[in-house]
Each structure stands twice: as structure tokens, then as C-alpha cells.
Design a protein around this motif. Structure first.
Motif, PDB file in Angstrom:
ATOM      1  N   SER A 191       0.993  -0.988   0.248  1.00  0.00           N
ATOM      2  CA  SER A 191       0.371   0.566   0.181  1.00  0.00           C
ATOM      3  C   SER A 191       0.797   1.434  -0.115  1.00  0.00           C
ATOM      4  N   ALA A 192       2.023   1.215   1.058  1.00  0.00           N
ATOM      5  CA  ALA A 192       2.592   1.938   0.553  1.00  0.00           C
ATOM      6  C   ALA A 192       3.268   2.758  -0.802  1.00  0.00           C
ATOM      7  N   SER A 193       3.911   1.503  -1.292  1.00  0.00           N
ATOM      8  CA  SER A 193       3.956   1.774  -2.993  1.00  0.00           C
ATOM      9  C   SER A 193       3.777   2.495  -3.715  1.00  0.00           C
ATOM     10  N   PHE A 194       1.942   2.591  -3.384  1.00  0.00           N
ATOM     11  CA  PHE A 194       1.561   3.793  -4.179  1.00  0.00           C
ATOM     12  C   PHE A 194       2.224   4.909  -3.858  1.00  0.00           C
ATOM     13  N   ALA A 254     -13.910   1.508  -8.840  1.00  0.00           N
ATOM     14  CA  ALA A 254     -12.821   1.595  -7.866  1.00  0.00           C
ATOM     15  C   ALA A 254     -12.920   1.328  -6.423  1.00  0.00           C
ATOM     16  N   ASP A 255     -14.442   0.488  -6.412  1.00  0.00           N
ATOM     17  CA  ASP A 255     -14.829   0.349  -4.720  1.00  0.00           C
ATOM     18  C   ASP A 255     -14.019  -0.707  -4.665  1.00  0.00           C
ATOM     19  N   CYS A 256     -13.507  -1.245  -5.836  1.00  0.00           N
ATOM     20  CA  CYS A 256     -12.951  -2.490  -5.288  1.00  0.00           C
ATOM     21  C   CYS A 256     -11.761  -1.829  -4.641  1.00  0.00           C
ATOM     22  N   ILE A 257     -11.261  -0.849  -4.630  1.00  0.00           N
ATOM     23  CA  ILE A 257     -10.347  -0.221  -3.783  1.00  0.00           C
ATOM     24  C   ILE A 257      -9.667  -1.120  -1.716  1.00  0.00           C
ATOM     25  N   LYS A 258     -11.028  -0.610  -1.352  1.00  0.00           N
ATOM     26  CA  LYS A 258     -11.471  -0.913  -0.251  1.00  0.00           C
ATOM     27  C   LYS A 258     -10.876  -2.940  -0.093  1.00  0.00           C
ATOM     28  N   THR A 259     -10.935  -3.585  -1.089  1.00  0.00           N
ATOM     29  CA  THR A 259     -10.288  -4.833  -0.784  1.00  0.00           C
ATOM     30  C   THR A 259      -8.455  -4.873   0.491  1.00  0.00           C
ATOM     31  N   SER A 260      -8.153  -3.080   0.474  1.00  0.00           N
ATOM     32  CA  SER A 260      -6.755  -3.561   0.812  1.00  0.00           C
ATOM     33  C   SER A 260      -6.711  -2.508   1.466  1.00  0.00           C
ATOM     34  N   PHE A 261      -7.138  -0.808   0.487  1.00  0.00           N
ATOM     35  CA  PHE A 261      -6.139  -0.170   0.807  1.00  0.00           C
ATOM     36  C   PHE A 261      -8.491   1.033   1.689  1.00  0.00           C
ATOM     37  N   PRO A 262      -9.071   0.416   2.520  1.00  0.00           N
ATOM     38  CA  PRO A 262      -9.924   1.399   2.946  1.00  0.00           C
ATOM     39  C   PRO A 262      -9.745   2.175   2.849  1.00  0.00           C
ATOM     40  N   TYR A 277     -11.043  -3.055 -13.794  1.00  0.00           N
ATOM     41  CA  TYR A 277     -10.900  -4.545 -14.036  1.00  0.00           C
ATOM     42  C   TYR A 277     -11.336  -5.033 -12.278  1.00  0.00           C
ATOM     43  N   ASP A 278     -12.171  -4.546 -11.669  1.00  0.00           N
ATOM     44  CA  ASP A 278     -12.292  -4.521 -10.297  1.00  0.00           C
ATOM     45  C   ASP A 278     -11.213  -5.163  -9.228  1.00  0.00           C
ATOM     46  N   ASP A 279     -10.054  -4.642 -10.143  1.00  0.00           N
ATOM     47  CA  ASP A 279      -8.878  -5.002  -8.711  1.00  0.00           C
ATOM     48  C   ASP A 279      -8.241  -3.894  -8.674  1.00  0.00           C
ATOM     49  N   HIS A 280      -7.968  -3.775  -7.166  1.00  0.00           N
ATOM     50  CA  HIS A 280      -8.001  -2.716  -6.439  1.00  0.00           C
ATOM     51  C   HIS A 280      -6.145  -2.127  -6.587  1.00  0.00           C
ATOM     52  N   ARG A 281      -5.167  -2.882  -7.183  1.00  0.00           N
ATOM     53  CA  ARG A 281      -3.661  -2.105  -7.310  1.00  0.00           C
ATOM     54  C   ARG A 281      -3.933  -1.768  -8.823  1.00  0.00           C
ATOM     55  N   ILE A 282      -4.905  -2.613 -10.060  1.00  0.00           N
ATOM     56  CA  ILE A 282      -4.983  -1.446 -10.877  1.00  0.00           C
ATOM     57  C   ILE A 282      -5.815   0.198 -11.095  1.00  0.00           C
ATOM     58  N   ALA A 283      -6.911  -0.115  -9.675  1.00  0.00           N
ATOM     59  CA  ALA A 283      -7.646   1.160  -9.295  1.00  0.00           C
ATOM     60  C   ALA A 283      -6.177   1.808  -9.347  1.00  0.00           C
ATOM     61  N   MET A 284      -5.551   1.570  -7.596  1.00  0.00           N
ATOM     62  CA  MET A 284      -5.159   3.129  -7.038  1.00  0.00           C
ATOM     63  C   MET A 284      -3.923   3.565  -8.195  1.00  0.00           C
ATOM     64  N   SER A 285      -2.937   2.299  -8.841  1.00  0.00           N
ATOM     65  CA  SER A 285      -2.240   2.620  -9.848  1.00  0.00           C
ATOM     66  C   SER A 285      -2.694   4.236 -10.973  1.00  0.00           C
ATOM     67  N   LEU A 286      -3.616   3.133 -11.167  1.00  0.00           N
ATOM     68  CA  LEU A 286      -3.778   4.570 -11.937  1.00  0.00           C
ATOM     69  C   LEU A 286      -4.278   5.849 -11.653  1.00  0.00           C
ATOM     70  N   ALA A 287      -5.146   5.806 -10.714  1.00  0.00           N
ATOM     71  CA  ALA A 287      -5.082   7.248 -10.173  1.00  0.00           C
ATOM     72  C   ALA A 287      -3.796   7.917  -9.323  1.00  0.00           C
ATOM     73  N   GLU A 292       3.561  -5.167  -6.093  1.00  0.00           N
ATOM     74  CA  GLU A 292       4.472  -3.741  -6.958  1.00  0.00           C
ATOM     75  C   GLU A 292       4.334  -3.674  -8.334  1.00  0.00           C
ATOM     76  N   LEU A 293       4.400  -4.680  -9.276  1.00  0.00           N
ATOM     77  CA  LEU A 293       4.602  -4.139 -10.574  1.00  0.00           C
ATOM     78  C   LEU A 293       3.083  -3.364 -11.348  1.00  0.00           C
ATOM     79  N   PRO A 294       2.561  -3.167 -11.057  1.00  0.00           N
ATOM     80  CA  PRO A 294       1.285  -2.338 -11.686  1.00  0.00           C
ATOM     81  C   PRO A 294       2.138  -0.807 -11.180  1.00  0.00           C
ATOM     82  N   ILE A 295       2.078  -0.337  -9.901  1.00  0.00           N
ATOM     83  CA  ILE A 295       2.536   0.978  -9.629  1.00  0.00           C
ATOM     84  C   ILE A 295       4.186   0.963 -10.783  1.00  0.00           C
ATOM     85  N   LEU A 296       4.969  -0.134 -10.490  1.00  0.00           N
ATOM     86  CA  LEU A 296       6.274   0.331 -10.472  1.00  0.00           C
ATOM     87  C   LEU A 296       5.833   0.879 -12.357  1.00  0.00           C
ATOM     88  N   ALA A 297       5.352   0.050 -13.194  1.00  0.00           N
ATOM     89  CA  ALA A 297       4.800   0.660 -14.355  1.00  0.00           C
ATOM     90  C   ALA A 297       4.646   2.143 -14.586  1.00  0.00           C
TER      91      ALA A 297
END
Ligand code: S3P
Length: 427
Positions: free
Chosen positions: A236-239, A410-418, A385-395, A316-321
Motif C-alpha cells: 500500500s505504501a508503494s502507491f 473503484a470500490d475494489c480499492i477497499k479490498t486492501s486499502f479502505p 477491472y475490479d482489481d484494487h491495485r490497478i485502480a490505485m496505480s491508475l489514480a 508492486e509491478l502495476p505501480i512500478l509500471a
């Protein structure tokens, strides 16, 4: 929920991201199987970890404070779980399902596990097959590969399992099943994956034998309830790390971040990218290394990310991209085919959405190639894509786009980072 992100520079502040997802899951699992009380602080109240906790409640485990960061789990001992009266719904969480299958395989009862649309498409044969070799009886769609899965608990026999994939979920599943087998159960990995299960099993009093890529546990140990302090999740810190690095005039401090070396691969890569960050106040809590991270805007350099570091930064690969789009030169991500079987196919999702944002990127079977630096145009609506890490990387990409972007579902973000959006507003 649709998330709208306006470009913004000068990110500033000191924040603490929520508790580590992997450690939170394991705190409930081992707390439930231990004798006595386990007091957890810093528990991640994301949906994934709540689903793990709810499943144990259904198996007769009393949990005080569920839904808050402080919980008390009243352990029932290794053989104290009860047959659940209804299906265990694990939502979006692969960790819950794969680790839970290891535990359920050795019970003296019947249980059914299921999950949402994404989890029901993810491969479970990688744990169902080795569990079968230990004597487990598990049935499901696609020959036992896909949830819903039915587990008829059995007496398990110990195994030496050579895993073809560097996956902590596979390793942990077999080690947890090994708690129920007689004799020594061994898992050998092709590369080191995160070792939170091993650290926590030892912390709860189980003897393990760890020799490089080989981990063994002796069956029928007694686990003793403990106090668990969950560090902030480096994933989560990686974002926020990347948000600061690619932003103009940013300076952030991220507090109490877990820096387990099997998780902190992103820091190795950021060092290679010449990122300006510093670790402050390094310390150890419940066998897990922790520090504060101070991070500033940086002129990033491209690098190649592949090989043994991949399991240490897989999430962390999506945010590293996103970071790669701002680095000087060509960043290559390789050996990362596992990304295709995460909450969504994260290679395809990131390539599609980065292109939509105006970024040039080459898709490869095992990763992608991103030349940089490139400007991010934005002015479009992106899919999560209902994927929390994709949503946060795009943000995070949206913060440096030329025009506002929108992220749908973007609701999927709550799965790991409410509280991701609140923290983003805070900085
Ligand atoms: C996890 C392991 C990783 C990771 C996931 C959490 C864990 O999955 O991607 O988010 O807690 O064990 P794999 O083991 O499938 O690589």
C-alpha cells in the motif's frame, strides 16, 4: 464508485498506510489455531482480511473487535475448529482461499469455500494437487481447479513438495496443512517468496527448519496465542512512494512500513532507478523489520526488473509500471507471468489502461517494456477491472496527467486499502 483524479503537484505530508494484508490474514489464521488469546493491533480492515476473519467465526472462533484495527482472537487450538453451517465466502481474496484450503484439508469436517467472480476464475489446482498428494479430498469445477470448492477433511500424510512456482500462497497452504500431518512436511520453492507464514509460525512457538529455499514444519505442534503488531503494508505504501517520486516538489514520510526483505523488492528497484528515499528509525516488531520511509521527487532512471526479485515485488509491478513512464530510458519488466493470474490479468490491464492514458507500452507474455519519460495525457475514463491495485496505480498516474481522469468501479480499492482516497486527499 467512480473516482475522479485531478492532476496535482507538491504532495506533502506524513501518513501511515493501513496494516499489512499478508500479515493480517496470518494473524487471524494462526490466532484461531493457537491456544489462548491473540491480541492484534494494526489489523487491516480491508474486505479481504475481514473475509478471512468471518470464515473463522463461522468455524466457531470468537473474535472481539472485528471491523476495527484492534482485535482479540480467542484461539481454539489446532484441532478445535467446528464444521461451518454455511459456505465460507472469501470474496476477492486468493490468500484467504489458498491458505484456508491447507487448514480445511486436515479437519474432521466438511466445508465449502467460494469467492467472487474474479476469485472463481483463479487457479486453485496449484494447491489442490499437492494437498491431494497429502491425502486431502477437495472437489470443484474444472477438475478441482476452480471455486466453489468442497473440502472433506482427512488425516493428512506428510510430503516433500517441490513447488514449480515461487508463491507464498502455495508455500503457506502446504505448511499449514503440514501442521495437521504426522512427521515433517517440506516445501521447496524455485525462488524465495514472502516468508510471513514462517516468521509468524515461529513467533507462535512452532519449530521450523529453514534452509535457503526449503522450509519444513513438524506436524501437530502447539501454537500459543501472542500479541501481534501489524506493520503498515509496503504494497500500500508503494502507491504513495511512487506518487511522490514522479510528482514535482513532493516530500512524504510513510510511517511504520514493514520492510521484510522478502517483500521489499520495490526498494531494490527504486535504488536502481536512483530514487531519492531514506529509511528512518529501523526496528524489529514481532520478527518483522519496520522503518519510516522519507521520499522526495526524483529524476528516475530506467531499469530491468526480472529474475529473483519478482516474487519480492509481485504486487508492486502495476505501480512500478507507472513509475517507469517517468524514468529516463527503457524499463523492462520480465519473468512476471504470474501477474496474469492475479485479481485480473495485470499485464493486459496495465498495458491497456496506460495506452488509454496516452502512454506507449509494449506488452510481452511475461511483462512489458516502457520507454520514458513520457507525458500522461489523461482526459479519459479508465477501467479498474475490479482489481484494487490497478485502480490505485491508475489514480497515481492521474496525479501527473495533463487532464483529469476517471476510474470506474473503484470500490475494489477497499479490498486492501479502505482509506486510500482519504490519504490521497490528505497529501
Ligand atoms: C500473498 C502472496 C502473493 C501476493 C498476494 C498475497 C500472500 O500471491 O500476490 O497479494 O499473502 O501470501 P502469490 O503467492 O500467489 O504470489
Amino acid at each position: 464508485m467512480e473516482l475522479k483524479i485531478k492532476p496535482k503537484d507538491k504532495l506533502q505530508g506524513t501518513i501511515k498506510v493501513p496494516g499489512d494484508k499478508s500479515i493480517s490474514h496470518r494473524s487471524v489464521m494462526l490466532g484461531a489455531l493457537a491456544e489462548g488469546k491473540t491480541e492484534v493491533t494494526g489489523f487491516l480492515t480491508g474486505e479481504d482480511c475481514l473475509n478471512t476473519a468471518r470464515a473463522f467465526q463461522k468455524m466457531g472462533v470468537e473474535i472481539e473487535g472485528l471491523g476495527s484495527e484492534e482485535m482479540v482472537i480467542h484461539g481454539v487450538g489446532l484441532n478445535g475448529l467446528q464444521e461451518p453451517e454455511s459456505i465460507l465466502d472469501l470474496g476477492n481474496s486468493g490468500t484467504s482461499m489458498r491458505l484456508m484450503l491447507g487448514i480445511l484439508a486436515g479437519q474432521d469436517f466438511y466445508a465449502v469455500v467460494t469467492g467472487d467472480e474474479s476469485l472463481s476464475k483463479r487457479p486453485m489446482a496449484r494447491v489442490v494437487e499437492p494437498l491431494g498428494d497429502m491425502g486431502a479430498e477437495i472437489y470443484g469445477r474444472d477438475g478441482g481447479n476452480l471455486a466453489p470448492l468442497t473440502v472433506i477433511g482427512q488425516n493428512l500424510t506428510n510430503q516433500e513438495y517441490q513447488s514449480p512456482v515461487a508463491s507464498a500462497q502455495v508455500k503457506s497452504c502446504i505448511l499449514l496443512a503440514g501442521l495437521y500431518a504426522d512427521g515433517t512436511t517440506t516445501v521447496i520453492e524455485p525462488a524465495k517468496s514472502r516468508d510471513h507464514t514462517e516468521r509468524m509460525l515461529e513467533y507462535f512457538g512452532t519449530e521450523l527448519n529453514i534452509d535457503g529455499l526449503e522450509v519444513s514444519v513438524i506436524g501437530q505442534p502447539k501454537l500459543k496465542g501472542q500479541k501481534v503488531v501489524v506493520p503498515s503494508d509496503i504494497s500500500s505504501a508503494s502507491f504513495f512512494l511512487v506518487a511522490a517520486l514522479i510528482n514535482q516538489q513532493a516530500e512524504l514520510i510513510l510511517e511504520d512500513v514493514g520492510l521484510n526483505p522478502t517483500r521489499a523488492g520495490i526498494l531494490e528497484v527504486l535504488t536502481a532507478m536512483e530514487a531519492d528515499y531514506e529509511l528512518l528509525d529501523k526496528r524489529l516488531e514481532n520478527q518483522e523489520p519496520i522503518a519510516d520511509i522519507k521520499v522526495n521527487s526524483s529524476n528516475l532512471q530506467a531499469t530491468t526488473i526480472g529474475g529473483a526479485v519478482i516474487p519480492k515485488l509481485i504486487d508492486e509491478l502495476p505501480i512500478l509500471a507507472v513509475a517507469a513512464t517517468q524514468a529516463e530510458g527503457e524499463t523492462v519488466i520480465k519473468d512476471a507471468e504470474e501477474l496474469r493470474v492475479k485479481e485480473t490479468d495485470r499485464i493486459s490491464a496495465m498495458v491497456t489502461e496506460l495506452r488509454r492514458l496516452g502512454v506507449e507500452v509494449e506488452e510481452r507474455e511475461d511483462g512489458m517494456v516502457i520507454p520514458g519519460p513520457q507525458s500522461i495525457k489523461g482526459g479519459c475514463s479508465c477501467r479498474s477491472y475490479d482489481d484494487h491495485r490497478i485502480a490505485m496505480s491508475l489514480a497515481v498516474a492521474g496525479l501527473i496527467a495533463q487532464e483529469e481522469i476517471e476510474i470506474t468501479n473503484a470500490d475494489c480499492i477497499k479490498t486492501s486499502f479502505p482509506n486510500f482516497v482519504e490519504l490521497l486527499k490528505d497529501i
